[in-house]
Scaffold this motif. Structure first.
Motif, mmCIF file in Angstrom:
data_model
loop_
_atom_site.group_PDB
_atom_site.id
_atom_site.type_symbol
_atom_site.label_atom_id
_atom_site.label_comp_id
_atom_site.label_asym_id
_atom_site.label_seq_id
_atom_site.Cartn_x
_atom_site.Cartn_y
_atom_site.Cartn_z
ATOM 1 N N GLN A 32 0.831 -1.197 0.000
ATOM 2 C CA GLN A 32 0.000 0.000 0.000
ATOM 3 C C GLN A 32 0.871 1.254 0.000
ATOM 4 O OE1 GLN A 32 -2.221 0.818 3.573
ATOM 5 N NE2 GLN A 32 -3.723 2.077 2.493
ATOM 6 N N LEU A 33 1.912 1.251 0.830
ATOM 7 C CA LEU A 33 2.830 2.389 0.869
ATOM 8 C C LEU A 33 3.557 2.566 -0.466
ATOM 9 C CD1 LEU A 33 4.369 1.908 4.418
ATOM 10 C CD2 LEU A 33 2.822 3.740 3.690
ATOM 11 N N ALA A 34 3.887 1.447 -1.108
ATOM 12 C CA ALA A 34 4.595 1.481 -2.387
ATOM 13 C C ALA A 34 3.655 1.738 -3.565
ATOM 14 C CB ALA A 34 5.351 0.173 -2.600
ATOM 15 N N LYS A 35 2.354 1.745 -3.273
ATOM 16 C CA LYS A 35 1.354 1.927 -4.330
ATOM 17 C C LYS A 35 1.546 0.914 -5.453
ATOM 18 C CE LYS A 35 0.653 6.879 -3.443
ATOM 19 N NZ LYS A 35 1.165 6.889 -2.123
ATOM 20 N N SER A 36 1.750 -0.342 -5.042
ATOM 21 C CA SER A 36 1.956 -1.406 -6.030
ATOM 22 C C SER A 36 1.392 -2.720 -5.507
ATOM 23 C CB SER A 36 3.442 -1.575 -6.343
ATOM 24 O OG SER A 36 4.104 -2.187 -5.251
ATOM 25 N N ASN A 37 1.270 -3.673 -6.392
ATOM 26 C CA ASN A 37 0.864 -5.026 -6.041
ATOM 27 C C ASN A 37 2.149 -5.847 -5.973
ATOM 28 O OD1 ASN A 37 -0.590 -7.337 -5.540
ATOM 29 N ND2 ASN A 37 -1.200 -7.636 -7.670
ATOM 30 N N THR A 38 2.823 -5.779 -4.835
ATOM 31 C CA THR A 38 4.164 -6.346 -4.675
ATOM 32 C C THR A 38 4.248 -7.772 -5.196
ATOM 33 O OG1 THR A 38 4.522 -4.930 -2.759
ATOM 34 C CG2 THR A 38 5.973 -6.845 -2.989
ATOM 35 N N ARG A 39 5.245 -7.992 -6.041
ATOM 36 C CA ARG A 39 5.507 -9.325 -6.579
ATOM 37 C C ARG A 39 6.266 -10.147 -5.541
ATOM 38 N NH1 ARG A 39 8.884 -8.482 -11.413
ATOM 39 N NH2 ARG A 39 9.551 -6.647 -10.283
ATOM 40 N N ASP A 42 11.883 -25.083 -6.521
ATOM 41 C CA ASP A 42 10.429 -25.046 -6.670
ATOM 42 C C ASP A 42 10.005 -23.611 -6.431
ATOM 43 O OD1 ASP A 42 10.295 -27.750 -7.120
ATOM 44 O OD2 ASP A 42 9.582 -28.260 -5.121
ATOM 45 N N ARG A 43 9.409 -22.977 -7.437
ATOM 46 C CA ARG A 43 9.070 -21.557 -7.342
ATOM 47 C C ARG A 43 7.595 -21.316 -7.655
ATOM 48 N NH1 ARG A 43 14.388 -18.783 -10.266
ATOM 49 N NH2 ARG A 43 15.905 -19.904 -8.964
ATOM 50 N N LEU A 44 7.018 -20.447 -6.861
ATOM 51 C CA LEU A 44 5.660 -19.969 -7.085
ATOM 52 C C LEU A 44 5.752 -18.463 -7.264
ATOM 53 C CD1 LEU A 44 2.528 -20.170 -7.019
ATOM 54 C CD2 LEU A 44 2.705 -19.882 -4.536
ATOM 55 N N HIS A 45 5.407 -17.971 -8.435
ATOM 56 C CA HIS A 45 5.402 -16.536 -8.711
ATOM 57 C C HIS A 45 3.994 -16.021 -8.459
ATOM 58 C CE1 HIS A 45 8.911 -17.941 -10.929
ATOM 59 N NE2 HIS A 45 9.392 -16.730 -10.750
ATOM 60 N N THR A 46 3.889 -15.062 -7.576
ATOM 61 C CA THR A 46 2.575 -14.548 -7.212
ATOM 62 C C THR A 46 2.704 -13.075 -6.847
ATOM 63 O OG1 THR A 46 0.603 -15.020 -5.858
ATOM 64 C CG2 THR A 46 2.753 -15.298 -4.775
ATOM 65 N N ASP A 47 1.661 -12.529 -6.278
ATOM 66 C CA ASP A 47 1.686 -11.151 -5.792
ATOM 67 C C ASP A 47 0.833 -11.087 -4.531
ATOM 68 O OD1 ASP A 47 -1.126 -10.675 -6.615
ATOM 69 O OD2 ASP A 47 -0.280 -10.729 -8.631
ATOM 70 N N ILE A 48 0.925 -9.967 -3.834
ATOM 71 C CA ILE A 48 0.270 -9.882 -2.531
ATOM 72 C C ILE A 48 -1.253 -9.896 -2.644
ATOM 73 C CG2 ILE A 48 0.406 -7.370 -2.328
ATOM 74 C CD1 ILE A 48 0.666 -10.105 0.464
ATOM 75 N N SER A 49 -1.814 -9.335 -3.693
ATOM 76 C CA SER A 49 -3.282 -9.347 -3.786
ATOM 77 C C SER A 49 -3.821 -10.749 -4.034
ATOM 78 C CB SER A 49 -3.775 -8.373 -4.865
ATOM 79 O OG SER A 49 -3.382 -8.792 -6.134
ATOM 80 N N THR A 50 -3.016 -11.618 -4.633
ATOM 81 C CA THR A 50 -3.426 -13.016 -4.813
ATOM 82 C C THR A 50 -3.316 -13.763 -3.489
ATOM 83 O OG1 THR A 50 -2.724 -12.978 -7.117
ATOM 84 C CG2 THR A 50 -2.944 -15.147 -6.089
ATOM 85 N N LEU A 51 -2.224 -13.522 -2.750
ATOM 86 C CA LEU A 51 -2.028 -14.215 -1.474
ATOM 87 C C LEU A 51 -2.969 -13.711 -0.377
ATOM 88 C CD1 LEU A 51 1.861 -14.548 -1.192
ATOM 89 C CD2 LEU A 51 0.190 -16.336 -1.701
ATOM 90 N N LEU A 52 -3.348 -12.439 -0.462
ATOM 91 C CA LEU A 52 -4.216 -11.863 0.566
ATOM 92 C C LEU A 52 -5.266 -10.962 -0.086
ATOM 93 C CD1 LEU A 52 -4.676 -11.763 3.649
ATOM 94 C CD2 LEU A 52 -3.277 -9.700 3.682
ATOM 95 N N PRO A 53 -6.275 -11.580 -0.719
ATOM 96 C CA PRO A 53 -7.334 -10.754 -1.326
ATOM 97 C C PRO A 53 -8.127 -10.043 -0.227
ATOM 98 C CG PRO A 53 -7.924 -13.066 -1.404
ATOM 99 C CD PRO A 53 -6.518 -13.003 -0.860
ATOM 100 N N ASN A 54 -8.580 -8.870 -0.536
ATOM 101 C CA ASN A 54 -9.381 -8.089 0.425
ATOM 102 C C ASN A 54 -8.645 -7.842 1.729
ATOM 103 O OD1 ASN A 54 -11.675 -8.108 -1.370
ATOM 104 N ND2 ASN A 54 -11.942 -10.254 -0.766
ATOM 105 N N ALA A 55 -7.373 -7.502 1.631
ATOM 106 C CA ALA A 55 -6.552 -7.242 2.825
ATOM 107 C C ALA A 55 -7.150 -6.133 3.660
ATOM 108 C CB ALA A 55 -5.135 -6.866 2.389
ATOM 109 N N PHE A 56 -6.926 -6.198 4.946
ATOM 110 C CA PHE A 56 -7.368 -5.146 5.867
ATOM 111 C C PHE A 56 -6.374 -4.006 5.782
ATOM 112 C CE2 PHE A 56 -7.321 -3.126 10.065
ATOM 113 C CZ PHE A 56 -8.648 -2.764 10.178
ATOM 114 N N ILE A 57 -6.776 -2.919 5.170
ATOM 115 C CA ILE A 57 -5.896 -1.785 4.959
ATOM 116 C C ILE A 57 -6.580 -0.531 5.470
ATOM 117 C CG2 ILE A 57 -4.727 -0.336 3.252
ATOM 118 C CD1 ILE A 57 -3.465 -3.082 3.468
ATOM 119 N N LEU A 58 -5.884 0.241 6.291
ATOM 120 C CA LEU A 58 -6.417 1.517 6.759
ATOM 121 C C LEU A 58 -6.085 2.589 5.728
ATOM 122 C CD1 LEU A 58 -5.399 1.354 10.515
ATOM 123 C CD2 LEU A 58 -7.636 0.907 9.510
ATOM 124 N N GLU A 59 -7.043 3.380 5.418
ATOM 125 C CA GLU A 59 -6.821 4.448 4.427
ATOM 126 C C GLU A 59 -6.590 5.763 5.137
ATOM 127 O OE1 GLU A 59 -7.018 4.136 0.954
ATOM 128 O OE2 GLU A 59 -7.336 1.999 1.067
#
Length: 141
Positions: free
Chosen positions: A107-114, A124-141
């Motif tokens: 959120q601070l980086a304004k990106s979907n961190t890879r 063994d590698r899994l390429h993902t991003d934070i929105s996939t690992l944690l959809p609907n994250a609890f984020i304070l605006e």
């Protein structure tokens, strides 16, 4: 930015310095900034289990000090049991608390961190991003 193999190698080096005498599950993490700087961390266990620190939290703390969470671009995580020295044991992913911490950095980086999740050997590698690992994250605006 470093190539993927170099970033994973740094996470593997951090894993080698983990302190996990109770679980014997060693994790290393490398956080890369938008300009290529790297901060690393490893899990640090404590006899009072709740006082232990995950590798991702350790690396994010180092990243904040080195270049600021707003500059986080990519994260590599490697881990597995102490006896895991070869590939083939499956990629590990961050725990829920670490996913939340990564989401807040994103959120601070304004990106979907890879995120590159790996086994202990980095094979063994899994390429993902934070929105996939944690959809609907609890984020304070």
């Amino acid at each position: 930015m470093k190539n993927e193999d170099a970033l994973i190698a740094m996470a593997r080096e951090a894993r080698a310095r983990a302190h996990a005498p109770y679980s014997n599950f060693l994790v290393g993490c490398a956080v890369e900034s938008t300009d290529g700087r790297i901060a690393v961390g490893a899990n640090m266990e404590n006899a009072c289990y709740r006082l232990g620190v995950c590798a991702e939290q350790s690396a994010l703390t180092a990243a904040q000090q080195a270049f600021g969470l707003e500059n986080v671009a990519r994260i590599a995580i490697v881990g597995g049991h102490r006896s895991d020295t070869e590939g083939g044991n499956g990629a590990i992913t961050p725990c829920g608390g670490c996913r939340q911490a990564i989401a807040e950095a994103a959120q601070l980086a304004k990106s979907n961190t890879r995120i590159i999740c790996c086994d202990a050997a980095g094979e063994d590698r899994l390429h993902t991003d934070i929105s996939t690992l944690l959809p609907n994250a609890f984020i304070l605006e």
